[in-house]
Design a protein around this motif. Structure first.
Motif, mmCIF file in Angstrom:
data_model
loop_
_atom_site.group_PDB
_atom_site.id
_atom_site.type_symbol
_atom_site.label_atom_id
_atom_site.label_comp_id
_atom_site.label_asym_id
_atom_site.label_seq_id
_atom_site.Cartn_x
_atom_site.Cartn_y
_atom_site.Cartn_z
ATOM 1 N N VAL A 170 0.807 -1.217 0.000
ATOM 2 C CA VAL A 170 0.000 0.000 0.000
ATOM 3 C C VAL A 170 0.847 1.277 0.000
ATOM 4 O O VAL A 170 0.555 2.203 -0.770
ATOM 5 C CB VAL A 170 -0.997 -0.016 1.176
ATOM 6 N N PRO A 171 1.889 1.403 0.842
ATOM 7 C CA PRO A 171 2.668 2.656 0.804
ATOM 8 C C PRO A 171 3.218 2.968 -0.576
ATOM 9 O O PRO A 171 3.141 4.112 -1.041
ATOM 10 C CB PRO A 171 3.792 2.400 1.818
ATOM 11 N N ASP A 172 3.779 1.967 -1.237
ATOM 12 C CA ASP A 172 4.332 2.205 -2.573
ATOM 13 C C ASP A 172 3.230 2.555 -3.570
ATOM 14 O O ASP A 172 3.397 3.445 -4.403
ATOM 15 C CB ASP A 172 5.091 0.959 -3.044
ATOM 16 N N MET A 173 2.098 1.870 -3.478
ATOM 17 C CA MET A 173 1.007 2.123 -4.420
ATOM 18 C C MET A 173 0.458 3.533 -4.284
ATOM 19 O O MET A 173 0.015 4.137 -5.257
ATOM 20 C CB MET A 173 -0.117 1.101 -4.203
ATOM 21 N N MET A 174 0.500 4.068 -3.056
ATOM 22 C CA MET A 174 -0.043 5.403 -2.821
ATOM 23 C C MET A 174 1.014 6.493 -2.902
ATOM 24 O O MET A 174 0.717 7.668 -2.684
ATOM 25 C CB MET A 174 -0.736 5.444 -1.456
ATOM 26 N N GLY A 175 2.264 6.108 -3.211
ATOM 27 C CA GLY A 175 3.330 7.091 -3.333
ATOM 28 C C GLY A 175 3.783 7.659 -2.007
ATOM 29 O O GLY A 175 4.252 8.803 -1.936
ATOM 30 N N ILE A 176 3.694 6.869 -0.946
ATOM 31 C CA ILE A 176 4.089 7.325 0.394
ATOM 32 C C ILE A 176 5.572 7.012 0.600
ATOM 33 O O ILE A 176 5.994 5.857 0.483
ATOM 34 C CB ILE A 176 3.243 6.648 1.486
ATOM 35 N N MET A 200 2.811 -2.554 7.435
ATOM 36 C CA MET A 200 4.056 -3.196 7.840
ATOM 37 C C MET A 200 5.233 -2.592 7.092
ATOM 38 O O MET A 200 6.358 -2.556 7.597
ATOM 39 C CB MET A 200 3.965 -4.703 7.545
ATOM 40 N N GLY A 201 4.977 -2.080 5.891
ATOM 41 C CA GLY A 201 6.047 -1.489 5.096
ATOM 42 C C GLY A 201 6.712 -0.307 5.760
ATOM 43 O O GLY A 201 7.860 0.033 5.438
ATOM 44 N N PHE A 202 6.033 0.344 6.715
ATOM 45 C CA PHE A 202 6.624 1.479 7.423
ATOM 46 C C PHE A 202 7.671 1.034 8.446
ATOM 47 O O PHE A 202 8.454 1.850 8.924
ATOM 48 C CB PHE A 202 5.540 2.268 8.157
ATOM 49 N N PHE A 203 7.646 -0.261 8.799
ATOM 50 C CA PHE A 203 8.490 -0.731 9.886
ATOM 51 C C PHE A 203 9.533 -1.744 9.426
ATOM 52 O O PHE A 203 10.179 -2.406 10.233
ATOM 53 C CB PHE A 203 7.617 -1.354 10.984
ATOM 54 N N VAL A 204 9.713 -1.864 8.118
ATOM 55 C CA VAL A 204 10.682 -2.790 7.546
ATOM 56 C C VAL A 204 11.698 -1.989 6.749
ATOM 57 O O VAL A 204 11.331 -1.116 5.964
ATOM 58 C CB VAL A 204 9.980 -3.826 6.635
ATOM 59 N N GLU A 205 12.956 -2.255 6.962
ATOM 60 C CA GLU A 205 14.017 -1.520 6.275
ATOM 61 C C GLU A 205 14.310 -2.133 4.906
ATOM 62 O O GLU A 205 14.435 -3.344 4.764
ATOM 63 C CB GLU A 205 15.296 -1.537 7.124
ATOM 64 N N ASP A 206 14.394 -1.268 3.908
ATOM 65 C CA ASP A 206 14.879 -1.642 2.576
ATOM 66 C C ASP A 206 14.121 -2.826 1.973
ATOM 67 O O ASP A 206 14.708 -3.725 1.371
ATOM 68 C CB ASP A 206 16.386 -1.970 2.627
ATOM 69 N N ASN A 207 12.808 -2.838 2.171
ATOM 70 C CA ASN A 207 11.971 -3.866 1.566
ATOM 71 C C ASN A 207 12.402 -5.272 1.955
ATOM 72 O O ASN A 207 12.319 -6.219 1.172
ATOM 73 C CB ASN A 207 11.981 -3.743 0.033
ATOM 74 N N ALA A 208 12.876 -5.425 3.201
ATOM 75 C CA ALA A 208 13.347 -6.729 3.680
ATOM 76 C C ALA A 208 12.163 -7.694 3.794
ATOM 77 O O ALA A 208 11.035 -7.286 4.066
ATOM 78 C CB ALA A 208 14.021 -6.572 5.046
ATOM 79 N N PRO A 209 12.411 -8.987 3.614
ATOM 80 C CA PRO A 209 11.322 -9.958 3.748
ATOM 81 C C PRO A 209 10.887 -10.105 5.200
ATOM 82 O O PRO A 209 11.684 -9.945 6.130
ATOM 83 C CB PRO A 209 11.942 -11.266 3.228
ATOM 84 N N VAL A 210 9.620 -10.411 5.398
ATOM 85 C CA VAL A 210 9.092 -10.661 6.738
ATOM 86 C C VAL A 210 9.005 -12.169 6.922
ATOM 87 O O VAL A 210 8.262 -12.851 6.215
ATOM 88 C CB VAL A 210 7.693 -10.022 6.900
ATOM 89 N N VAL A 211 9.801 -12.702 7.849
ATOM 90 C CA VAL A 211 9.830 -14.144 8.096
ATOM 91 C C VAL A 211 9.244 -14.375 9.479
ATOM 92 O O VAL A 211 9.965 -14.489 10.475
ATOM 93 C CB VAL A 211 11.267 -14.701 7.986
#
Length: 373
Positions: A170-176, A200-211
């Motif tokens: 969502v952040p990328d899709m909305m240009g955030i 969750m994208g706000f709390f992950v660095e550099d598009n890291a995977p969520v495991v």
């Protein structure tokens, strides 16, 4: 056609024959000859020998494909153990089968019980709408984002939770590009196009995977309600992960009052798979507002003629099978946005565009259906 009762009978027989006192089943879903169910064991971990034996028992009953989710029995040490309630066992006839949750009414058990949040308070007036799909790639997130923006354009106060914790977009899709701030210990959501967004994208660095495993996903979802300063809202939209996994289960438990929109494409297979998400909503007594058919057609930019490149009719058939409305048919096409624009976003359609107008019509239908006019 395989029935839920046949699946339960097969599980009854297996548990009785194997004397497996510490096994229970719940969340049984049957679509044709495809079976999905949750198996409760002492450890809560997948056990290959047990899984193979259960699969064989169900295949003997007529199942072609089987999907298992393993969870720990409740009330035992460390989340599992000998003190688990026997009412959840699959053995013992129709009464116990109902208690196993396969055909019984009542909340689906996730990781979200007992959550307190102003948004969830009785009388808050917030309308929760979960946007679901049976599979990925049908444009569910695009629909969620643009419906949220359309509701805001209609003057509604809107929040958007990107609950697709593995596949957040969502952040990328909305240009955030900015990150939320913390004020007095509370996280302030990012506002874009009049929509308050948390992801969750706000709390992950550099598009890291969520495991992460299920319980961690549930805790993150709880935080999206408990630790965010949402303010006053009319609508909260949730972009669910595709399918019927852990996060969807948690949403069904945290938000028993939520309504749902099911997204599909016109293709028959996509609509067939989306029916599972609809069946889950019905099983958990969520009201289905309707079906949105995305990528319904491609309109030629030269002549305007419509090409139905993914087939026709999938959305209408899905709506009919779920006894609900086909809310909108959205064309396949990219938003006419340019990076030089001050409010550029890759996926939000302009209000004056053809697709943007369809989203405004969709928003109007949602407002009417939810009584927020």
């Amino acid at each position: 056609m395989l029935t839920r009762e046949q699946v339960l009978d097969a599980m009854n027989a297996f548990i009785e024959e194997s004397a497996a006192d510490q096994i229970a089943v719940r969340d049984v879903m049957v679509q044709g000859r495809q079976v999905s169910l949750t198996v409760l064991t002492v450890s809560g971990e997948a056990e290959p020998p047990l899984e193979a034996a259960l699969r064989a028992a169900l295949q003997r009953a007529g199942a072609e494909t089987v999907h298992f989710r393993f969870r720990a029995l409740e009330g035992a040490a460390g989340g599992a153990g000998t003190g688990a309630p026997q009412a959840e066992r699959a053995a013992g006839g129709a009464g116990k089968a109902a208690a196993a949750g396969a055909g019984a009414k009542g909340p689906v058990k996730g990781h979200g019980a007992g959550l307190s949040s102003p948004l969830l308070a009785e009388g808050s007036g917030v309308q929760f709408i979960a946007v679901a799909s049976g599979k990925g790639g049908v444009g569910k997130s695009t629909v969620t984002v643009n419906l949220a923006v359309a509701l805001a354009r209609k003057g509604k106060r809107v929040g958007l939770i990107d609950a697709d914790i593995y596949g957040f977009s969502v952040p990328d899709m909305m240009g955030i590009e900015e990150r939320p701030q913390v004020v007095n210990g509370r996280i302030i959501p990012i506002e874009r196009f009049g929509v308050k967004v948390i992801s969750m994208g706000f709390f992950v660095e550099d598009n890291a995977p969520v495991v992460w495993r299920g319980p961690m996903l549930g805790r993150m979802l709880r935080n999206f309600f408990a630790e965010i300063e949402w303010g006053e809202l009319d609508y909260v939209l949730l972009d669910l992960p595709p399918g019927t996994g852990d996060v969807a289960l948690d949403v069904h438990q945290i938000l028993p009052q939520s309504k749902e929109i099911i997204v599909t494409t016109p293709h028959a297979t996509a609509a067939f798979v989306a029916a599972r998400a609809g069946a889950m909503a019905i099983q958990t007594e969520h009201e289905i507002l309707g079906v949105v058919e995305n990528m319904a057609y491609y309109a030629c930019c030269s002549c305007g003629e419509k090409e139905y490149i993914f087939g026709r009719g999938g959305g209408a058939r899905l709506a009919e099978s779920l006894h609900t409305d086909l809310l909108a048919q959205l064309p396949l096409g990219q938003p006419d946005n340019h990076p030089s624009e001050p409010d550029f976003s890759p996926s939000v359609y302009k209000a004056e565009s053809e697709t943007g107008a369809i989203y405004l019509e969709l928003a109007a239908r949602i407002i009417a259906k939810t009584g927020q006019e």
